[in-house]
Design a protein around this motif. Structure first.
Motif, mmCIF file in Angstrom:
data_model
loop_
_atom_site.group_PDB
_atom_site.id
_atom_site.type_symbol
_atom_site.label_atom_id
_atom_site.label_comp_id
_atom_site.label_asym_id
_atom_site.label_seq_id
_atom_site.Cartn_x
_atom_site.Cartn_y
_atom_site.Cartn_z
ATOM 1 N N ARG A 113 42.499 34.587 40.781
ATOM 2 C CA ARG A 113 42.119 35.298 42.188
ATOM 3 C C ARG A 113 43.357 35.267 42.927
ATOM 4 O O ARG A 113 44.285 34.689 42.908
ATOM 5 C CB ARG A 113 40.949 34.517 42.826
ATOM 6 C CG ARG A 113 39.694 34.446 42.007
ATOM 7 C CD ARG A 113 39.047 33.252 42.745
ATOM 8 N NE ARG A 113 39.711 32.144 43.122
ATOM 9 C CZ ARG A 113 39.338 31.308 44.049
ATOM 10 N NH1 ARG A 113 38.210 31.576 44.873
ATOM 11 N NH2 ARG A 113 40.038 30.099 44.151
ATOM 12 N N VAL A 114 43.333 36.484 44.116
ATOM 13 C CA VAL A 114 44.250 36.423 45.067
ATOM 14 C C VAL A 114 44.399 35.338 45.894
ATOM 15 O O VAL A 114 45.630 34.804 46.185
ATOM 16 C CB VAL A 114 44.038 37.558 45.804
ATOM 17 C CG1 VAL A 114 45.140 37.676 47.091
ATOM 18 C CG2 VAL A 114 44.091 39.064 45.019
ATOM 19 N N GLN A 115 43.388 34.501 46.063
ATOM 20 C CA GLN A 115 43.348 33.242 46.894
ATOM 21 C C GLN A 115 44.255 31.988 45.890
ATOM 22 O O GLN A 115 44.731 31.185 46.542
ATOM 23 C CB GLN A 115 41.825 32.763 47.065
ATOM 24 C CG GLN A 115 41.077 33.546 48.132
ATOM 25 C CD GLN A 115 40.284 34.709 47.217
ATOM 26 O OE1 GLN A 115 40.917 35.070 46.107
ATOM 27 N NE2 GLN A 115 39.104 35.025 47.929
ATOM 28 N N LYS A 118 48.126 31.099 47.022
ATOM 29 C CA LYS A 118 48.455 30.259 48.275
ATOM 30 C C LYS A 118 49.720 29.334 47.951
ATOM 31 O O LYS A 118 49.412 28.571 46.991
ATOM 32 C CB LYS A 118 47.316 29.793 48.798
ATOM 33 C CG LYS A 118 46.329 30.532 49.627
ATOM 34 C CD LYS A 118 45.324 29.981 50.437
ATOM 35 C CE LYS A 118 44.369 30.653 51.243
ATOM 36 N NZ LYS A 118 43.353 29.885 52.008
ATOM 37 N N ILE A 147 46.746 43.604 50.293
ATOM 38 C CA ILE A 147 45.658 42.767 49.186
ATOM 39 C C ILE A 147 45.543 41.404 49.946
ATOM 40 O O ILE A 147 44.460 40.750 49.892
ATOM 41 C CB ILE A 147 46.680 42.698 48.139
ATOM 42 C CG1 ILE A 147 46.382 43.943 47.279
ATOM 43 C CG2 ILE A 147 46.063 41.491 47.310
ATOM 44 C CD1 ILE A 147 47.230 44.124 45.952
ATOM 45 N N LEU A 148 46.552 40.567 50.634
ATOM 46 C CA LEU A 148 46.566 39.496 51.411
ATOM 47 C C LEU A 148 45.381 39.710 52.283
ATOM 48 O O LEU A 148 44.472 38.702 52.642
ATOM 49 C CB LEU A 148 47.749 39.002 51.873
ATOM 50 C CG LEU A 148 48.809 38.740 51.013
ATOM 51 C CD1 LEU A 148 50.075 38.491 51.862
ATOM 52 C CD2 LEU A 148 48.363 37.486 50.166
ATOM 53 N N LYS A 149 45.255 40.641 53.244
ATOM 54 C CA LYS A 149 44.412 40.908 54.331
ATOM 55 C C LYS A 149 43.189 40.856 53.898
ATOM 56 O O LYS A 149 42.228 40.402 54.452
ATOM 57 C CB LYS A 149 44.802 42.233 55.033
ATOM 58 C CG LYS A 149 43.877 42.624 56.224
ATOM 59 C CD LYS A 149 44.322 43.705 57.173
ATOM 60 C CE LYS A 149 44.496 44.771 56.326
ATOM 61 N NZ LYS A 149 45.038 46.084 57.257
ATOM 62 N N LEU A 150 42.828 41.405 52.704
ATOM 63 C CA LEU A 150 41.422 41.622 52.150
ATOM 64 C C LEU A 150 40.913 40.386 51.729
ATOM 65 O O LEU A 150 39.646 40.252 51.542
ATOM 66 C CB LEU A 150 41.416 42.761 51.041
ATOM 67 C CG LEU A 150 41.425 44.079 51.388
ATOM 68 C CD1 LEU A 150 41.883 45.086 50.229
ATOM 69 C CD2 LEU A 150 40.299 44.671 51.921
ATOM 70 N N HIS A 151 41.594 39.433 51.416
ATOM 71 C CA HIS A 151 41.410 38.050 51.008
ATOM 72 C C HIS A 151 41.673 36.929 52.208
ATOM 73 O O HIS A 151 41.758 35.986 51.954
ATOM 74 C CB HIS A 151 42.283 37.742 49.655
ATOM 75 C CG HIS A 151 41.780 38.653 48.534
ATOM 76 N ND1 HIS A 151 42.337 39.610 48.360
ATOM 77 C CD2 HIS A 151 40.835 38.403 47.785
ATOM 78 C CE1 HIS A 151 41.881 40.299 47.388
ATOM 79 N NE2 HIS A 151 40.890 39.525 46.926
ATOM 80 N N ASP A 152 41.564 37.460 53.608
ATOM 81 C CA ASP A 152 41.716 36.589 54.790
ATOM 82 C C ASP A 152 42.942 35.682 54.537
ATOM 83 O O ASP A 152 42.834 34.616 54.834
ATOM 84 C CB ASP A 152 40.538 35.628 54.625
ATOM 85 C CG ASP A 152 39.211 36.458 54.870
ATOM 86 O OD1 ASP A 152 39.271 37.415 55.680
ATOM 87 O OD2 ASP A 152 38.073 36.069 54.205
ATOM 88 N N MET A 153 44.098 36.398 54.142
ATOM 89 C CA MET A 153 45.408 35.794 53.751
ATOM 90 C C MET A 153 46.245 36.531 54.765
ATOM 91 O O MET A 153 46.288 37.741 55.019
ATOM 92 C CB MET A 153 45.785 35.334 52.429
ATOM 93 C CG MET A 153 44.812 34.657 51.593
ATOM 94 S SD MET A 153 45.127 34.851 49.797
ATOM 95 C CE MET A 153 46.795 34.040 49.794
ATOM 96 N N PHE A 234 44.178 41.931 41.052
ATOM 97 C CA PHE A 234 43.321 42.744 41.867
ATOM 98 C C PHE A 234 43.810 44.211 41.944
ATOM 99 O O PHE A 234 45.290 44.165 41.800
ATOM 100 C CB PHE A 234 43.577 41.960 43.398
ATOM 101 C CG PHE A 234 42.526 42.679 44.489
ATOM 102 C CD1 PHE A 234 41.175 42.169 44.422
ATOM 103 C CD2 PHE A 234 42.875 43.569 45.226
ATOM 104 C CE1 PHE A 234 40.356 42.728 45.507
ATOM 105 C CE2 PHE A 234 42.150 44.232 46.247
ATOM 106 C CZ PHE A 234 40.845 43.815 46.150
#
Length: 387
Positions: A113-115, A118, A147-153, A234
């Protein structure tokens, strides 16, 4: 020792029109095999040729548009920079391809996952070629942030690792001679589907220098995945939000303001051909895919067909196309990739596309009606309504 890079061009001759394009989905990339644009110019006594057909033209006019009689159909970011900071151009049309981009990692890494990124390292290229626009970096930068923004990053949640590179293939002797009659000759020399110049961070990912990379579009991402060593975690193109699909897209048509003002007939001739070729490609998607496969980054002709089957190949200045262009331009301005802002609506010149469309309609009516009407079928009465 650094080689001094300069841009060279032929002397200006308005009996010549040069074209250049990017390896993207566009009517011009279909026409370079059909030759219909060349036919339009022959009707008015003008020679039309690929700009690298003349040895005096090196590669840089493709990026800085320093040929007054050049028409460009290609990626979005270089012409935005040209109009903002180098010289005034005119926006003539655009082709939107809904592709997005992908975040990729090594296939066997425990990153799903993108998360999971981190604290991990994400690569970002940096061209050292100061003549041309750094379009690779811009699209990577924009895609990573989206992509980071879409995953609250945010960018603070990862480590960005820059990769400066010479970006100098434009100056290599084997890429300058002999002259090229067709852009496809470039891609035959480059073997672009396997050329890492078009996937510059892939080796760094595989070497473990970074943990993830952004690939511009689904085409390039699938070439990386085909190696069996890389996977995507993603894909922006899977989302319904078209505003986050901008990645050096849409492909846009631009000419110089000099050509538009002093020789509008040359612009209209080009746009007529783009309408005709675009309509042909819409009716014959499989045939168009065979042609485009020689230049684009899809896996093969069948994959190219899947990529273009829903694409309108006739260029337009639709509201959606213009908004995508604004999104790209605003990103470049906000992040310092252009020095000057400008109004996209003022950049756009729909009158050339409109005049071209009228002439195509008149020619088509003439062809269809000449054998049915006793005195010809020209549309020479203003206000006459057909149907």
């Amino acid at each position: 020792m650094t080689t001094q890079r300069v841009s060279t061009t032929v002397p200006l001759d308005w009996k010549q029109v040069w074209f250049t394009n990017c390896p993207m989905v566009s009517a011009n990339n279909v026409d370079q095999e059909l030759g219909w644009c060349r036919e339009e110019y022959k009707k008015i006594g003008v020679e039309y040729a690929y700009f690298r057909h003349a040895p005096e033209n090196n590669w840089y006019p493709h990026y800085i548009h320093n040929l007054d009689n050049l028409i460009r159909f290609g990626g979005l970011y270089p012409p935005i920079q040209v109009n903002a900071d180098i010289r005034r151009t005119v926006l003539l049309g655009a082709t939107w391809v809904y592709e997005g981009g992908v975040m990729q990692v090594r296939a066997r890494d425990k990153i799903f996952r993108v998360q999971d990124l981190k604290g991990k390292k994400i690569g970002l290229t940096k061209s050292l070629n100061t003549i041309k626009n750094d379009w690779w970096r811009i699209q990577e930068h924009m895609g990573i942030l989206n992509i980071l923004k879409l995953h609250d990053m945010t960018i603070d949640d990862v480590e960005i690792v820059e990769f400066p590179y010479a970006d100098d293939w434009y100056d290599k002797p084997e890429m300058l001679v002999p002259p090229m009659n067709n852009p496809s000759e470039l891609w035959m020399r480059r073997d672009h589907k396997r050329d890492y110049a078009f996937r510059p961070l892939e080796k760094a990912l595989l070497a473990g220098t970074v943990d993830a990379i952004y690939n511009q579009m689904g085409q390039l991402g699938q070439l990386s995945e085909a190696t069996g060593e890389i996977k995507s975690i993603f894909d922006l193109s899977r989302l319904p939000d078209w505003t986050i699909q901008v990645a050096n897209t849409p492909a846009v048509i631009t000419c110089t303001d000099v050509m538009a003002k002093e020789h509008p007939e040359l612009v209209v001739a080009y746009m007529k051909a783009m309408i005709k070729v675009g309509r042909w490609a819409n009716r014959n998607k499989a045939a168009a895919a065979e042609i485009l496969n020689r230049q684009t980054f899809y896996l093969d002709a069948e994959h190219t067909y899947e990529g273009i089957k829903h694409v309108d190949m006739v260029p337009s200045l639709s509201a959606q196309n213009l908004e995508c262009i604004r999104i790209g331009k605003d990103f470049m301005f906000e992040h310092g990739y252009i020095k000057n802002d400008f109004d996209v609506a003022e950049w756009a010149a729909p009158e050339f596309l409109e005049k071209a469309a009228i002439e195509v309609l008149e020619e088509e009516w003439e062809r269809r009606s000449w054998s049915k009407l006793p005195a010809g079928g020209g549309l020479d009465v203003e206000g006459t309504r057909l149907g």
